[in-house]
Design a protein around this motif. Structure first.
Motif, mmCIF file in Angstrom:
data_model
loop_
_atom_site.group_PDB
_atom_site.id
_atom_site.type_symbol
_atom_site.label_atom_id
_atom_site.label_comp_id
_atom_site.label_asym_id
_atom_site.label_seq_id
_atom_site.Cartn_x
_atom_site.Cartn_y
_atom_site.Cartn_z
ATOM 1 N N ILE A 177 0.828 -1.200 0.000
ATOM 2 C CA ILE A 177 0.000 0.000 0.000
ATOM 3 C C ILE A 177 0.868 1.259 0.000
ATOM 4 C CG2 ILE A 177 -1.771 1.260 1.299
ATOM 5 C CD1 ILE A 177 -2.771 -1.466 2.249
ATOM 6 N N ARG A 178 2.055 1.156 0.563
ATOM 7 C CA ARG A 178 2.996 2.262 0.621
ATOM 8 C C ARG A 178 2.459 3.436 1.447
ATOM 9 N NH1 ARG A 178 6.501 1.479 -3.857
ATOM 10 N NH2 ARG A 178 6.774 -0.764 -3.951
ATOM 11 N N MET A 179 2.935 3.535 2.668
ATOM 12 C CA MET A 179 2.517 4.628 3.535
ATOM 13 C C MET A 179 2.865 5.977 2.923
ATOM 14 S SD MET A 179 0.805 3.784 6.220
ATOM 15 C CE MET A 179 0.967 5.297 7.156
ATOM 16 N N GLY A 180 3.869 6.011 2.057
ATOM 17 C CA GLY A 180 4.243 7.268 1.419
ATOM 18 C C GLY A 180 3.089 7.896 0.664
ATOM 19 N N THR A 181 2.267 7.071 0.016
ATOM 20 C CA THR A 181 1.102 7.584 -0.703
ATOM 21 C C THR A 181 0.123 8.252 0.261
ATOM 22 O OG1 THR A 181 1.291 5.817 -2.345
ATOM 23 C CG2 THR A 181 -0.831 6.942 -2.204
ATOM 24 N N ILE A 182 -0.043 7.644 1.425
ATOM 25 C CA ILE A 182 -0.956 8.189 2.431
ATOM 26 C C ILE A 182 -0.391 9.477 3.023
ATOM 27 C CG2 ILE A 182 -2.143 7.731 4.607
ATOM 28 C CD1 ILE A 182 -1.946 4.712 3.866
ATOM 29 N N TYR A 183 0.916 9.482 3.340
ATOM 30 C CA TYR A 183 1.547 10.690 3.856
ATOM 31 C C TYR A 183 1.407 11.830 2.849
ATOM 32 C CZ TYR A 183 3.904 7.827 7.415
ATOM 33 O OH TYR A 183 4.192 6.989 8.458
ATOM 34 N N ASP A 184 1.593 11.500 1.581
ATOM 35 C CA ASP A 184 1.501 12.497 0.518
ATOM 36 C C ASP A 184 0.110 13.118 0.497
ATOM 37 O OD1 ASP A 184 2.385 13.989 -1.622
ATOM 38 O OD2 ASP A 184 1.753 12.513 -3.106
ATOM 39 N N TYR A 185 -0.907 12.275 0.593
ATOM 40 C CA TYR A 185 -2.295 12.755 0.586
ATOM 41 C C TYR A 185 -2.548 13.685 1.777
ATOM 42 C CZ TYR A 185 -7.369 12.750 0.934
ATOM 43 O OH TYR A 185 -8.684 13.151 1.039
ATOM 44 N N ILE A 186 -2.090 13.294 2.961
ATOM 45 C CA ILE A 186 -2.300 14.112 4.161
ATOM 46 C C ILE A 186 -1.550 15.434 4.035
ATOM 47 C CG2 ILE A 186 -1.865 14.263 6.651
ATOM 48 C CD1 ILE A 186 -2.299 11.199 6.738
ATOM 49 N N HIS A 187 -0.319 15.379 3.550
ATOM 50 C CA HIS A 187 0.494 16.579 3.399
ATOM 51 C C HIS A 187 -0.173 17.575 2.451
ATOM 52 C CE1 HIS A 187 4.037 19.093 3.166
ATOM 53 N NE2 HIS A 187 4.092 18.935 1.857
ATOM 54 N N GLU A 188 -0.792 17.068 1.395
ATOM 55 C CA GLU A 188 -1.415 17.930 0.391
ATOM 56 C C GLU A 188 -2.807 18.405 0.792
ATOM 57 O OE1 GLU A 188 -0.065 19.149 -2.330
ATOM 58 O OE2 GLU A 188 1.837 18.160 -1.860
ATOM 59 N N ASN A 189 -3.443 17.710 1.732
ATOM 60 C CA ASN A 189 -4.849 17.997 2.029
ATOM 61 C C ASN A 189 -5.166 18.331 3.479
ATOM 62 O OD1 ASN A 189 -6.429 17.243 -0.631
ATOM 63 N ND2 ASN A 189 -4.884 15.638 -0.352
ATOM 64 N N TYR A 190 -4.151 18.404 4.355
ATOM 65 C CA TYR A 190 -4.433 18.600 5.778
ATOM 66 C C TYR A 190 -5.197 19.904 6.036
ATOM 67 C CZ TYR A 190 -0.820 22.200 6.195
ATOM 68 O OH TYR A 190 -0.098 23.353 6.051
#
Length: 299
Positions: A177-190
């Motif tokens: 799943i790659r946590m990096g994808t999730i971190y990226d989403y949070i970073h862009e949308n927080y």
């Protein structure tokens, strides 16, 4: 936010390097085979080592093991930030420490460093002084100074493990799943409205499956993680002299009273108290001139 492998170059005849990097607002999510000791001094910052994402105040001293992904520690810091980074050659543990029986405790320390170790208290104070000293020493004296530093760290009880399990790059690359994808989403949308259903779809999971996965990886719910990230970002904006109300809405909260309540739960003080306390410290110490609201990438 793709994880990058950093290539580290050493001077000929040197077992380690000691330097002061500055990346500022660049998001450098990276790893390297070399074990690293990092000291960072700032009013407030975010540490991201392996799975752990947490804030620090005033300063932090970390030992990061081989191939553990981490973020540059000056990321997002708008006030003055001082750093000292010590990186040991890839073969340092095998060739220098392992063959010597007297280095048994140091061996254990370096092998345990894959968890990410944060040191505090008197240990941190002593190590900072010793790092400053070996900066100006010759090759042999500086190596002996490093051994002394590692022995002090190995014998210290003033240490916190940042991760509970192995988070070296192999774990990240094997994570489908790659946590990096999730971190990226949070970073862009927080600062907007991060939607658990949306990110679940992005990583091809049902919402319940995503929630279980995320809780297992971070020990936090998605909502708690996003709020924690928002609070850390709020600290940065407060130190850039935005008003509490501006910051509240800028990091994505819709209620000022809820923002104040959550901020105090995380930090032990209200946003106003945090801003007043740390701005006063900045002015007294003369650490900065004018705090700019502009962002730039200084490499």
């Amino acid at each position: 936010m793709k994880i990058q492998k950093e290539t580290i170059e050493f001077e000929k005849g040197k077992s380690f390097k000691l330097f002061s990097p500055s990346l500022k607002n660049c998001f450098f999510w990276h790893y390297h085979p070399e074990i690293e000791l990092v000291y960072v001094e700032a009013v407030n910052g975010i540490r991201h080592v392996g799975k752990d994402i947490s804030g620090f105040t005033d300063s932090d001293l970390l030992l990061i093991g081989s191939n553990v992904p981490h973020l540059n520690f000056d990321y997002g810091i708008q006030t003055e930030c001082k750093q000292l980074v010590l990186q040991m050659r890839e073969n340092f543990l095998q060739d220098i420490i392992l063959p010597v029986p007297e280095f048994e405790n140091i061996r254990t320390l370096l092998e345990r460093s894959y968890l990410g170790l944060s040191f505090f208290g008197e240990t941190k104070r002593i190590i900072i002084e010793k790092l400053q000293i070996i900066k100006n020493k010759g090759s042999f004296e500086s190596l002996m100074g490093l051994i002394d530093i590692l022995q002090i760290l190995a014998d210290s009880n003033e240490v916190k493990e940042l991760n509970k399990e192995d988070t070296r790059i192999k774990w990240f690359l094997n994570d489908k799943i790659r946590m990096g994808t999730i971190y990226d989403y949070i970073h862009e949308n927080y600062d907007k409205k991060p939607n658990v259903n949306e990110i679940a779809t992005i990583v091809s999971l049902s919402t319940p499956a995503f929630c279980r996965y995320f809780k297992k990886q971070t020990n936090m719910t998605f909502t708690d993680f996003v709020n924690n990230y928002r609070i850390n970002q709020a600290k940065i904006f407060l130190l850039k002299d935005y008003s509490v109300t501006e910051v509240c809405f800028q990091v994505g909260f819709e209620s000022l009273s809820y923002f104040n309540k959550l901020f105090k739960q995380h930090t032990g003080e209200t946003p106003s108290e945090f801003k007043k306390k740390h701005f006063k410290a900045i002015e007294i110490n003369g650490r900065i001139g004018t705090i700019s609201r502009d962002s730039s990438c200084n490499k």
